[in-house]
Write a protein that holds these residues in place. Structure first.
Motif, PDB file in Angstrom:
ATOM      1  N   PRO A  69       0.800  -1.230   0.000  1.00 47.64           N
ATOM      2  CA  PRO A  69       0.000   0.000   0.000  1.00 47.64           C
ATOM      3  C   PRO A  69       0.832   1.280   0.000  1.00 47.64           C
ATOM      4  O   PRO A  69       0.435   2.278  -0.604  1.00 47.64           O
ATOM      5  CB  PRO A  69      -0.851  -0.119   1.271  1.00 47.64           C
ATOM      6  N   ILE A  70       1.982   1.256   0.660  1.00 44.81           N
ATOM      7  CA  ILE A  70       2.821   2.458   0.695  1.00 44.81           C
ATOM      8  C   ILE A  70       3.410   2.735  -0.682  1.00 44.81           C
ATOM      9  O   ILE A  70       3.382   3.878  -1.174  1.00 44.81           O
ATOM     10  CB  ILE A  70       3.941   2.295   1.750  1.00 44.81           C
ATOM     11  N   LYS A  71       3.927   1.691  -1.320  1.00 44.40           N
ATOM     12  CA  LYS A  71       4.483   1.851  -2.661  1.00 44.40           C
ATOM     13  C   LYS A  71       3.398   2.243  -3.649  1.00 44.40           C
ATOM     14  O   LYS A  71       3.617   3.062  -4.547  1.00 44.40           O
ATOM     15  CB  LYS A  71       5.157   0.548  -3.092  1.00 44.40           C
ATOM     16  N   ASN A  72       2.218   1.672  -3.487  1.00 42.11           N
ATOM     17  CA  ASN A  72       1.079   1.998  -4.354  1.00 42.11           C
ATOM     18  C   ASN A  72       0.773   3.488  -4.291  1.00 42.11           C
ATOM     19  O   ASN A  72       0.616   4.158  -5.332  1.00 42.11           O
ATOM     20  CB  ASN A  72      -0.140   1.177  -3.916  1.00 42.11           C
ATOM     21  N   LYS A  73       0.724   4.040  -3.087  1.00 43.29           N
ATOM     22  CA  LYS A  73       0.412   5.466  -2.923  1.00 43.29           C
ATOM     23  C   LYS A  73       1.513   6.342  -3.503  1.00 43.29           C
ATOM     24  O   LYS A  73       1.230   7.327  -4.208  1.00 43.29           O
ATOM     25  CB  LYS A  73       0.197   5.792  -1.450  1.00 43.29           C
ATOM     26  N   LYS A  74       2.763   5.994  -3.239  1.00 45.72           N
ATOM     27  CA  LYS A  74       3.880   6.780  -3.764  1.00 45.72           C
ATOM     28  C   LYS A  74       3.872   6.805  -5.288  1.00 45.72           C
ATOM     29  O   LYS A  74       4.091   7.848  -5.916  1.00 45.72           O
ATOM     30  CB  LYS A  74       5.207   6.210  -3.251  1.00 45.72           C
ATOM     31  N   GLU A  75       3.613   5.659  -5.883  1.00 44.38           N
ATOM     32  CA  GLU A  75       3.619   5.575  -7.348  1.00 44.38           C
ATOM     33  C   GLU A  75       2.451   6.349  -7.951  1.00 44.38           C
ATOM     34  O   GLU A  75       2.600   6.991  -8.999  1.00 44.38           O
ATOM     35  CB  GLU A  75       3.589   4.111  -7.792  1.00 44.38           C
TER      36      GLU A  75
END
Length: 376
Positions: A69-75
């Protein structure tokens, strides 16, 4: 020449299902000089990606929320910051407000108008995560609505499910089908049944859909096993792929019906395959409005559906519903009754058109929406 309206579509998955079928059909048919589609996906390779790219559109990839979820938001933040003015519209296809982050971030970082399009009356989720998703859906719905400029749905039931009691107008876009492609043709039926070595007397029950818990193929096999006991000259043809496919093959063996059940995998010729069926069976736990059932009706194929599927699916007189908790014998009896119907299958393409499900009308409605709203 005016620049085409630019639309970013979010919601194309790697598995061919109803949403993917609708989107690729629109992609192939839309006037590309007037409307241009690009795609943002949450997978390594989405359905029809090679075709989309070869036609001149872009497919962007981001990490799936469930994976990280963190990588998803950053991307997503990075993507929308990189494309703040590239799209006139962002068209998000979804069945739950559980993940409203793409809409929230698109609204924050771009000047695109947001179109949210509901395709379900619930959503597919593993039992262990379902309470969490239901909670997220509830708390995120107000946020989704605040960021949405246009609400779309495949049925009134699907609109009610996603958008709840909003006072915003909900536009219905019928999941139209290619009438000529799916119109009943007896010569196609005969050829395909010869290919499958099916006798003229053999009763063929068919199903097409992704193999997953939502589609409830385990109950479908139970129904067919009970039907086959009373009708030995019968087969079940299953088209599709998905995560529960191997489990369903194993269940067919356990029920002792493996010789009468054929798993056909992904079929690009569903229009022909439907001709060979005598009954279309769909006991899904929920559906927004299943396009395969509309395609089946176009081919004049009687459809026996679970009553958990919206009644809006019955656009002709060859659809019946049965309760999922009804005895198996009730399903068998209804199947036998529907198999005894004598109807002119070729006339149903016209009935589907009269009901408003001609795909040409769907394409025209999408084209008019994007071009007229963009010029408003």
């Amino acid at each position: 020449m005016n620049k085409p309206v630019s639309v970013l579509i979010i919601g194309m998955s790697p598995i061919v299902g109803g949403i993917e079928t609708l989107l690729i059909s629109l992609f192939r048919s839309i006037d590309k000089e007037k409307v241009h589609f690009d795609f943002l996906t949450f997978c390594d390779k989405c359905a029809f990606e090679e075709e989309i790219v070869s036609a001149g559109s872009k497919v962007y990839h981001a990490t799936r929320r469930g994976e990280d979820p963190i990588k998803n938001k950053k991307e997503l933040i990075a993507f929308f910051k990189e494309h703040p003015h590239d799209y006139d519209y962002i068209w998000y296809h979804l069945s739950s407000a559980s993940n409203c982050l793409p809409v929230v971030l698109a609204k924050k970082y771009t000047d695109a108008k947001i179109v949210c399009h509901s395709h379900g009356t619930s959503f597919d989720s593993r039992p262990i995560f379902r309470p969490i998703h239901l909670f997220l859906d509830k708390i995120h719905t107000p946020q989704l609505l605040r960021c949405t400029d246009y609400c779309y749905a495949c049925s009134a039931a699907a609109g009610k499910w996603l958008f709840k009691d909003t006072d915003k107008p909900i536009h219905l876009l019928n999941n139209g089908v290619n009438l000529e492609k799916f119109r009943y043709k007896p010569e196609v039926r005969e050829a395909l049944r010869r290919e499958f070595n099916l006798a003229p007397t053999t009763k063929v029950i068919g199903h097409a859909g992704r193999f997953c818990a939502t589609k409830n193929q385990t109950f479908l096999l139970d129904i067919f096993e009970a039907f086959h006991k009373q009708n030995p000259d019968s087969v079940l043809l299953l088209a599709g792929t998905g995560e529960t496919l191997d489990a369903m093959k194993e269940k067919a063996k356990q029920l002792g019906i493996q010789d009468a059940v054929r798993f056909l995998g992904f079929r690009s010729d569903l229009n022909d395959l439907l001709q060979a069926f005598d009954l279309f069976l769909m006991p899904s736990f929920f559906e927004g409005l299943p396009i395969t059932a509309i395609e089946a009706q176009t081919s004049g194929l009687p459809c026996l559906l679970a009553d958990t599927i919206t009644e809006e699916t019955a656009i002709t007189d060859i659809v019946q519903f049965s309760a999922l908790d009804a005895p198996l014998q009730e399903w068998v009896q209804k199947a036998q009754e529907m198999l005894s119907l004598q109807q002119d299958r070729a006339q149903y393409a016209l009935k589907v058109k009269e009901a408003g499900y001609d795909f040409e009308d769907t394409v025209l409605e999408v084209l008019n929406f994007f071009t007229n709203e963009a010029n408003a």
